[in-house]
Design a protein around this motif. Structure first.
Motif, PDB file in Angstrom:
ATOM      1  N   GLY A  14       0.836  -1.202   0.000  1.00 31.67           N
ATOM      2  CA  GLY A  14       0.000   0.000   0.000  1.00 31.67           C
ATOM      3  C   GLY A  14       0.868   1.247   0.000  1.00 31.67           C
ATOM      4  O   GLY A  14       2.058   1.198   0.322  1.00 31.67           O
ATOM      5  N   ASP A  15       0.265   2.364  -0.343  1.00 33.65           N
ATOM      6  CA  ASP A  15       1.012   3.616  -0.429  1.00 33.65           C
ATOM      7  C   ASP A  15       1.736   3.957   0.871  1.00 33.65           C
ATOM      8  O   ASP A  15       2.872   4.405   0.856  1.00 33.65           O
ATOM      9  CB  ASP A  15       0.090   4.767  -0.816  1.00 33.65           C
ATOM     10  CG  ASP A  15      -0.273   4.741  -2.292  1.00 33.65           C
ATOM     11  OD1 ASP A  15       0.312   3.916  -3.028  1.00 33.65           O
ATOM     12  OD2 ASP A  15      -1.134   5.528  -2.704  1.00 33.65           O
ATOM     13  N   CYS A  16       1.089   3.744   1.992  1.00 27.69           N
ATOM     14  CA  CYS A  16       1.698   4.124   3.264  1.00 27.69           C
ATOM     15  C   CYS A  16       2.703   3.093   3.762  1.00 27.69           C
ATOM     16  O   CYS A  16       3.336   3.309   4.800  1.00 27.69           O
ATOM     17  CB  CYS A  16       0.619   4.371   4.313  1.00 27.69           C
ATOM     18  SG  CYS A  16      -0.239   5.945   4.040  1.00 27.69           S
ATOM     19  N   CYS A  17       2.853   1.989   3.057  1.00 28.70           N
ATOM     20  CA  CYS A  17       3.817   0.962   3.472  1.00 28.70           C
ATOM     21  C   CYS A  17       5.006   0.860   2.525  1.00 28.70           C
ATOM     22  O   CYS A  17       5.823  -0.061   2.631  1.00 28.70           O
ATOM     23  CB  CYS A  17       3.120  -0.390   3.594  1.00 28.70           C
ATOM     24  SG  CYS A  17       1.956  -0.448   4.969  1.00 28.70           S
ATOM     25  N   SER A  18       5.125   1.802   1.610  1.00 23.66           N
ATOM     26  CA  SER A  18       6.221   1.737   0.644  1.00 23.66           C
ATOM     27  C   SER A  18       7.591   1.861   1.318  1.00 23.66           C
ATOM     28  O   SER A  18       8.529   1.149   0.959  1.00 23.66           O
ATOM     29  CB  SER A  18       6.055   2.794  -0.444  1.00 23.66           C
ATOM     30  OG  SER A  18       5.972   4.081   0.136  1.00 23.66           O
ATOM     31  N   LYS A  52       1.639   4.786   8.452  1.00 21.93           N
ATOM     32  CA  LYS A  52       2.837   3.958   8.466  1.00 21.93           C
ATOM     33  C   LYS A  52       2.847   2.943   9.607  1.00 21.93           C
ATOM     34  O   LYS A  52       3.529   1.949   9.540  1.00 21.93           O
ATOM     35  CB  LYS A  52       4.078   4.837   8.524  1.00 21.93           C
ATOM     36  CG  LYS A  52       4.230   5.651   7.263  1.00 21.93           C
ATOM     37  CD  LYS A  52       5.403   6.585   7.303  1.00 21.93           C
ATOM     38  CE  LYS A  52       5.425   7.354   6.000  1.00 21.93           C
ATOM     39  NZ  LYS A  52       6.176   8.514   5.965  1.00 21.93           N
ATOM     40  N   SER A  53       2.060   3.178  10.641  1.00 22.06           N
ATOM     41  CA  SER A  53       2.085   2.277  11.785  1.00 22.06           C
ATOM     42  C   SER A  53       1.362   0.960  11.514  1.00 22.06           C
ATOM     43  O   SER A  53       1.518   0.013  12.260  1.00 22.06           O
ATOM     44  CB  SER A  53       1.480   2.969  13.009  1.00 22.06           C
ATOM     45  OG  SER A  53       0.134   3.279  12.745  1.00 22.06           O
ATOM     46  N   THR A  54       0.581   0.884  10.460  1.00 16.80           N
ATOM     47  CA  THR A  54      -0.188  -0.319  10.165  1.00 16.80           C
ATOM     48  C   THR A  54       0.524  -1.269   9.210  1.00 16.80           C
ATOM     49  O   THR A  54      -0.048  -2.260   8.795  1.00 16.80           O
ATOM     50  CB  THR A  54      -1.558   0.054   9.566  1.00 16.80           C
ATOM     51  OG1 THR A  54      -1.342   0.763   8.343  1.00 16.80           O
ATOM     52  CG2 THR A  54      -2.372   0.905  10.527  1.00 16.80           C
ATOM     53  N   CYS A  55       1.731  -0.992   8.861  1.00 14.33           N
ATOM     54  CA  CYS A  55       2.471  -1.823   7.898  1.00 14.33           C
ATOM     55  C   CYS A  55       2.945  -3.115   8.565  1.00 14.33           C
ATOM     56  O   CYS A  55       3.353  -3.103   9.725  1.00 14.33           O
ATOM     57  CB  CYS A  55       3.685  -1.061   7.366  1.00 14.33           C
ATOM     58  SG  CYS A  55       3.222   0.452   6.513  1.00 14.33           S
ATOM     59  N   PRO A  56       2.910  -4.209   7.807  1.00 12.20           N
ATOM     60  CA  PRO A  56       3.372  -5.484   8.376  1.00 12.20           C
ATOM     61  C   PRO A  56       4.878  -5.481   8.619  1.00 12.20           C
ATOM     62  O   PRO A  56       5.637  -4.815   7.910  1.00 12.20           O
ATOM     63  CB  PRO A  56       2.991  -6.517   7.318  1.00 12.20           C
ATOM     64  CG  PRO A  56       2.696  -5.761   6.084  1.00 12.20           C
ATOM     65  CD  PRO A  56       2.410  -4.342   6.454  1.00 12.20           C
TER      66      PRO A  56
END
Length: 147
Positions: free
Chosen positions: A60-64, A111-115
């Motif tokens: 996702g965009d916020c996990c790049s 960004k806090s929800t990225c695996p």
């Protein structure tokens, strides 16, 4: 009054020029990384083609940026990055311009929800490098669409 309007116009033009030049610089850096990736990929795959690595997918965009960190960590741990080309490639991935070019997140909370890197599936080296290439290409496409 005219002087004030002129000064405001000049400030706006300068900030617009700076953001445009930053995007151009980021795009050029990502294109350079793609070229480096092709060389590094060939040499590393010959060394350890059967190597299994945690490979971010469906980013996702916020996990790049989290994905970029995972790719970098895997490169450092799983591959012998002592060759001059490999070191240059790894440094390019760490470059501030690269990070800015791949920061797609518009939300500071996303960004806090990225695996975690270790939670990504294990894939072979070929799929790992395809995933990294996709991430870089996504950054280039995003920067191209902003112009």
């Amino acid at each position: 009054m005219k002087l004030l309007v002129f000064c405001l116009f000049a400030v706006c033009c300068c900030s617009l020029a700076n953001s445009t030049s930053n995007r151009i610089l980021q795009r050029k850096k990502l294109q350079e990384i793609l070229k480096q990736l092709k060389d590094v990929r060939q040499s590393l795959q010959m060394q350890q083609n059967d190597q299994m690595l945690n490979t971010p997918e469906n980013i996702g965009d916020c996990c790049s940026l989290s994905a970029l960190e995972c790719f970098r960590a895997n490169l450092q741990v799983k591959f012998n990055m002592t060759n001059k080309k490999h070191i240059k490639f790894y440094r390019s991935l760490n470059n501030t311009i690269t990070v800015q070019g791949l920061d797609f997140c518009n939300s500071p909370n996303g960004k806090s929800t990225c695996p975690d890197c270790l939670s990504h599936p294990m894939k072979n080296a070929n799929e790992f490098f395809n995933g990294l290439m996709t991430l870089i290409q996504k950054g280039i496409t995003r920067l191209n669409s902003m112009n």
